[in-house]
Write a protein that holds these residues in place. Structure first.
Motif, PDB file in Angstrom:
ATOM      1  N   ALA A  86       0.997  -1.526   0.158  1.00 14.57           N
ATOM      2  CA  ALA A  86      -0.455  -0.053   0.347  1.00 14.57           C
ATOM      3  C   ALA A  86       0.729   1.574  -0.077  1.00 14.57           C
ATOM      4  O   ALA A  86       0.603   2.026  -0.694  1.00 14.57           O
ATOM      5  N   ILE A  87       2.383   1.499   0.439  1.00 12.94           N
ATOM      6  CA  ILE A  87       3.049   2.215   0.621  1.00 12.94           C
ATOM      7  C   ILE A  87       3.434   2.618  -0.862  1.00 12.94           C
ATOM      8  O   ILE A  87       3.576   3.584  -1.105  1.00 12.94           O
ATOM      9  N   GLY A  88       3.443   1.304  -1.360  1.00 18.19           N
ATOM     10  CA  GLY A  88       4.092   1.773  -2.901  1.00 18.19           C
ATOM     11  C   GLY A  88       2.957   2.486  -3.741  1.00 18.19           C
ATOM     12  O   GLY A  88       3.584   2.712  -4.509  1.00 18.19           O
ATOM     13  N   VAL A  89       1.313   2.250  -3.008  1.00 17.36           N
ATOM     14  CA  VAL A  89       0.436   2.913  -4.268  1.00 17.36           C
ATOM     15  C   VAL A  89       0.322   4.428  -3.431  1.00 17.36           C
ATOM     16  O   VAL A  89       0.601   5.572  -3.974  1.00 17.36           O
ATOM     17  N   THR A 114      -3.249   0.779 -10.411  1.00 22.01           N
ATOM     18  CA  THR A 114      -2.700   1.510  -9.528  1.00 22.01           C
ATOM     19  C   THR A 114      -3.644   1.283  -8.624  1.00 22.01           C
ATOM     20  O   THR A 114      -3.726   1.640  -6.856  1.00 22.01           O
ATOM     21  N   GLY A 115      -4.754   2.072  -8.456  1.00 22.64           N
ATOM     22  CA  GLY A 115      -5.647   2.973  -7.916  1.00 22.64           C
ATOM     23  C   GLY A 115      -6.338   1.372  -7.157  1.00 22.64           C
ATOM     24  O   GLY A 115      -7.313   1.469  -6.490  1.00 22.64           O
ATOM     25  N   CYS A 170     -10.520  -5.155  -5.886  1.00 25.11           N
ATOM     26  CA  CYS A 170      -9.521  -5.002  -6.228  1.00 25.11           C
ATOM     27  C   CYS A 170     -10.338  -5.105  -8.545  1.00 25.11           C
ATOM     28  O   CYS A 170     -10.137  -4.627  -8.093  1.00 25.11           O
ATOM     29  N   PHE A 171     -11.446  -6.033  -7.715  1.00 24.95           N
ATOM     30  CA  PHE A 171     -11.447  -6.213  -9.428  1.00 24.95           C
ATOM     31  C   PHE A 171     -12.974  -5.741  -9.682  1.00 24.95           C
ATOM     32  O   PHE A 171     -13.340  -6.035 -10.855  1.00 24.95           O
ATOM     33  N   LEU A 172     -13.665  -5.653  -8.349  1.00 22.47           N
ATOM     34  CA  LEU A 172     -14.975  -6.157  -8.602  1.00 22.47           C
ATOM     35  C   LEU A 172     -16.093  -4.595  -8.523  1.00 22.47           C
ATOM     36  O   LEU A 172     -17.209  -4.097  -8.342  1.00 22.47           O
ATOM     37  N   SER A 343     -10.807   6.933   1.087  1.00 22.30           N
ATOM     38  CA  SER A 343     -11.067   6.585  -0.448  1.00 22.30           C
ATOM     39  C   SER A 343     -10.430   6.642  -1.576  1.00 22.30           C
ATOM     40  O   SER A 343      -9.605   6.199  -2.056  1.00 22.30           O
ATOM     41  N   SER A 344      -9.294   7.160  -1.134  1.00 22.89           N
ATOM     42  CA  SER A 344      -8.358   6.004  -1.824  1.00 22.89           C
ATOM     43  C   SER A 344      -7.845   5.118  -1.163  1.00 22.89           C
ATOM     44  O   SER A 344      -7.507   4.481  -1.107  1.00 22.89           O
TER      45      SER A 344
END
Length: 346
Positions: A86-89, A114-115, A170-172, A343-344
């Motif tokens: 998450a820190i990478g994002v 990435t989001g 993430c996907f849905l 949110s984010s």
């Protein structure tokens, strides 16, 4: 992410995410719609790098045979790994985008993917935190139940819940999208005016309102129960230690709660720029604080890291105090996602 896969990687084929060729090149979108923020960007990059460097040795200690066999360390390791990603994002990627002054249409595929990952990591961390606090409550207050639900491979099975939970988001569900104009991640790509509500991610809102609040309440119960349990049989010195641990954990929970609530609110209503910045910083601190807690307040991990780097710890710690501190800090560091960024992310 599901929409992107269905569109075979062509974001312009996704309804309401088509940049519409308003400008010809990504650079034009950056120049026309973005706001370069190099100072904030480099601060985010520095913060993200420091947290990653601190977190890696902590994870190494958690993986040691004598630690990873314990259910709490298995949960803490997964939470730490999610934090690291998450820190990478929210710090590294965000820092790069801020320096450039990017918006969604500058790098649509990169920001979309990435989001989506950042959202999934945030929601997964929320669930892991809830499980970790529950594990601590059962271990200290109801030891027979912790053996029933977390013994042996059962912990691994339980941890499949937050993994699948994160993959769902993430996907849905709609992804978070970055804009340097507001220096944060929103569900709205800001391509069209007056369409904010069409981009809302209501499962994410439910996550922040339910999981985060539930974790804070559960952790509050845990701290109150432990304080009552030790009130009559712990030395005054240790009482002060427990009080400090409680306050530190409460602050961490508060940081995450603030992030979660701000991110939910700013998806629906206009807010001042400084409020957005506070929300984003809270998200970053929520994922980053545990690294400092593990290193400076968790006796087991601090000792393990010092052995890895052959650092001598000057002061000796009474065995009983060390044991109690370890239990508390595992719960405290766990609380960090309790109110996750929202949110984010969040």
């Amino acid at each position: 992410m599901e929409w992107l896969l269905a569109a075979h990687g062509d974001v312009n084929s996704i309804h309401n995410f088509n940049c519409n060729d308003k400008y010809r090149t990504p650079e034009e979108y950056t120049q026309k719609d973005g706001v370069p923020r190099p100072i904030l960007g480099y601060i985010d990059l520095l913060y993200g790098t420091i947290i990653m460097l601190l977190y890696v040795p902590c994870l190494m200690v958690m993986l040691q045979k004598e630690n990873i066999r314990l259910s709490c360390f298995k949960i803490m390791f997964l939470l730490g790994f999610v934090d690291l990603c998450a820190i990478g994002v929210n710090s590294v990627t965000t820092g790069i985008l801020l320096i450039e002054g990017a918006v969604y249409c500058s790098h649509p595929i990169t920001i979309f993917v990435t989001g989506a990952l950042g959202l999934g990591l945030w929601c997964s961390a929320c669930m892991i935190c809830l499980i970790l606090v529950l594990n601590r409550v059962l271990d200290i207050l109801f030891p027979t139940l912790v053996k029933k639900y977390f013994s042996g491979s059962r912990t691994t099975m339980v941890l499949m819940i937050p993994v699948l939970y994160g993959l769902y988001f993430c996907f849905l569900t709609p992804p978070l999208l970055f804009t340097s104009k507001y220096q944060a991640w929103f569900f709205d790509p800001f391509i069209y005016a007056d369409k904010t509500l069409e981009y809302q991610n209501y499962p994410h809102t439910a996550n922040n309102l339910f999981i985060v609040v539930a974790t804070c309440m559960l952790y509050g119960y845990f701290c109150a129960a432990i304080a009552k349990q030790f009130r009559k049989r712990v030395e005054s010195t240790n009482k002060r230690s427990h009080t400090q641990i409680f306050l530190q954990s409460t602050l961490i929970c508060l940081v995450n709660f603030v992030a979660a609530m701000i991110y939910v609110y700013m998806q629906f209503f206009p807010v001042a720029d400084f409020v957005i910045v506070i929300g984003h910083i809270s998200w970053q601190l929520g994922h980053g604080c545990p690294a400092f807690i593990y290193l400076f307040m968790n006796t087991t991990i601090r000792s393990g890291v010092s052995k890895i780097f052959r650092i001598k710890i000057g002061a000796s710690v009474h065995t009983k105090t060390a044991t109690v501190s370890t239990v508390y800090h595992q719960g405290g560091a766990a609380a960090h996602h309790s109110a996750h960024h929202s949110s984010s992310i969040h």
